[in-house]
Design an enzyme around this catalytic site. Structure first.
Site, PDB file in Angstrom:
ATOM      1  N   HIS A   1       0.851  -1.182   0.000  1.00  0.00           N
ATOM      2  CA  HIS A   1       0.000   0.000   0.000  1.00  0.00           C
ATOM      3  C   HIS A   1       0.892   1.239   0.000  1.00  0.00           C
ATOM      4  O   HIS A   1       2.106   1.147   0.199  1.00  0.00           O
ATOM      5  CB  HIS A   1      -0.921   0.005   1.227  1.00  0.00           C
ATOM      6  CG  HIS A   1      -0.190  -0.004   2.533  1.00  0.00           C
ATOM      7  ND1 HIS A   1      -0.053  -1.126   3.299  1.00  0.00           N
ATOM      8  CD2 HIS A   1       0.465   0.973   3.185  1.00  0.00           C
ATOM      9  CE1 HIS A   1       0.653  -0.844   4.369  1.00  0.00           C
ATOM     10  NE2 HIS A   1       0.982   0.432   4.320  1.00  0.00           N
TER      11      HIS A   1
HETATM   12  C1  T46 Z   1       2.898   0.723   6.879  1.00  0.00           C
HETATM   13  C2  T46 Z   1       3.663  -0.526   7.084  1.00  0.00           C
HETATM   14  C3  T46 Z   1       5.129  -0.298   7.154  1.00  0.00           C
HETATM   15  C4  T46 Z   1      -4.124  -0.392  13.584  1.00  0.00           C
HETATM   16  O1  T46 Z   1      -5.234  -0.630  14.101  1.00  0.00           O
HETATM   17  N1  T46 Z   1      -3.356   0.648  14.023  1.00  0.00           N
HETATM   18  C5  T46 Z   1      -2.141   0.933  13.503  1.00  0.00           C
HETATM   19  O2  T46 Z   1      -1.485   1.895  13.945  1.00  0.00           O
HETATM   20  C6  T46 Z   1      -1.648   0.122  12.432  1.00  0.00           C
HETATM   21  C7  T46 Z   1      -0.301   0.415  11.790  1.00  0.00           C
HETATM   22  C8  T46 Z   1      -2.417  -0.916  11.988  1.00  0.00           C
HETATM   23  N2  T46 Z   1      -3.626  -1.170  12.569  1.00  0.00           N
HETATM   24  C9  T46 Z   1      -4.415  -2.323  12.100  1.00  0.00           C
HETATM   25  C10 T46 Z   1      -4.936  -2.231  10.686  1.00  0.00           C
HETATM   26  C11 T46 Z   1      -5.026  -3.681  10.265  1.00  0.00           C
HETATM   27  O3  T46 Z   1      -6.252  -4.210  10.686  1.00  0.00           O
HETATM   28  O4  T46 Z   1      -3.563  -3.476  12.107  1.00  0.00           O
HETATM   29  C12 T46 Z   1      -3.904  -4.353  11.051  1.00  0.00           C
HETATM   30  C13 T46 Z   1      -2.676  -4.694  10.206  1.00  0.00           C
HETATM   31  O5  T46 Z   1      -2.275  -3.513   9.471  1.00  0.00           O
HETATM   32  P1  T46 Z   1      -1.672  -3.583   8.001  1.00  0.00           P
HETATM   33  O6  T46 Z   1      -2.283  -4.708   7.269  1.00  0.00           O
HETATM   34  O7  T46 Z   1      -1.803  -2.218   7.394  1.00  0.00           O
HETATM   35  O8  T46 Z   1      -0.123  -3.916   8.321  1.00  0.00           O
HETATM   36  P2  T46 Z   1       1.117  -3.793   7.324  1.00  0.00           P
HETATM   37  O9  T46 Z   1       2.270  -4.412   8.018  1.00  0.00           O
HETATM   38  O10 T46 Z   1       0.789  -4.278   5.971  1.00  0.00           O
HETATM   39  O11 T46 Z   1       1.373  -2.196   7.215  1.00  0.00           O
HETATM   40  C14 T46 Z   1       1.856  -1.491   8.343  1.00  0.00           C
HETATM   41  C15 T46 Z   1       1.159  -0.137   8.447  1.00  0.00           C
HETATM   42  O12 T46 Z   1      -0.253  -0.340   8.493  1.00  0.00           O
HETATM   43  C16 T46 Z   1       1.475   0.759   7.300  1.00  0.00           C
HETATM   44  O13 T46 Z   1       1.083   2.092   7.604  1.00  0.00           O
HETATM   45  O14 T46 Z   1       3.385   1.647   6.246  1.00  0.00           O
HETATM   46  O15 T46 Z   1       3.255  -1.283   8.228  1.00  0.00           O
END
Ligand code: T46
Length: 138
Positions: free
Chosen positions: A54
């Protein structure tokens, strides 16, 4: 691969070393160009698992491999570059509107992220074609 992405965004964090070990720190505005609103960390990432896929509309972030190593692929819509993070005294700044993917997490790795804004799902661009349309219009 786009060489300026890495040159611009990867830098050494100050490290204070004495007989008790090392201490590294980051602060605004000396090292990070935004006020830090949020911290989160990724850990227990299984082998052969990738995360990210993303971009963010406005969020800026600072990423540190506080333990272990992993690769970050950055994509500005025209070029892609892979950066390996494997030192706790090195920081990768990721500006807004960069597609990112993280992969090759070594067992036990911890990825610390300092973020400029609170969590906001509407800031995410999770569709690559939409990302290309947005950066193509800049
Ligand atoms: C990024 C990369 C490097 C929250 O509720 N609060 C938070 O602060 C974050 C970061 C995530 N979440 C929830 C949202 C999803 O339900 O945690 C779950 C997993 O998040 P995501 O699928 O976006 O995780 P990554 O590792 O793909 O991405 C993360 C960050 O979301 C993103 O901003 O830049 O790490």
């Amino acid at each position: 691969m786009h060489s300026s992405i890495k040159a611009k965004h990867l830098f050494d964090i100050p490290k204070i070393t004495d007989g008790r070990g090392d201490l590294s720190f980051l602060q605004y505005p000396t090292h990070v160009p935004f006020m830090i609103s949020r911290a989160y960390f990724l850990y227990n990432v299984p082998e052969n698992t990738a995360r990210g896929f993303h971009a963010h509309r406005e969020l800026q972030q600072a990423m540190i491999a506080v333990s272990g190593s992993f690769d970050v692929i950055l994509d500005d819509g025209r070029n892609r570059e892979k950066v390996t993070l494997n030192r706790p005294d090195q920081c990768l700044l990721i500006g807004k509107r960069f597609w990112r993917e993280m992969e090759n997490f070594a067992p036990g790795s911890v990825c610390l992220v300092l973020a400029s804004c609170s969590y906001d799902e509407s800031d995410y661009i999770r569709d690559y074609d939409e990302f290309l349309r947005i950066v193509g219009g800049e």
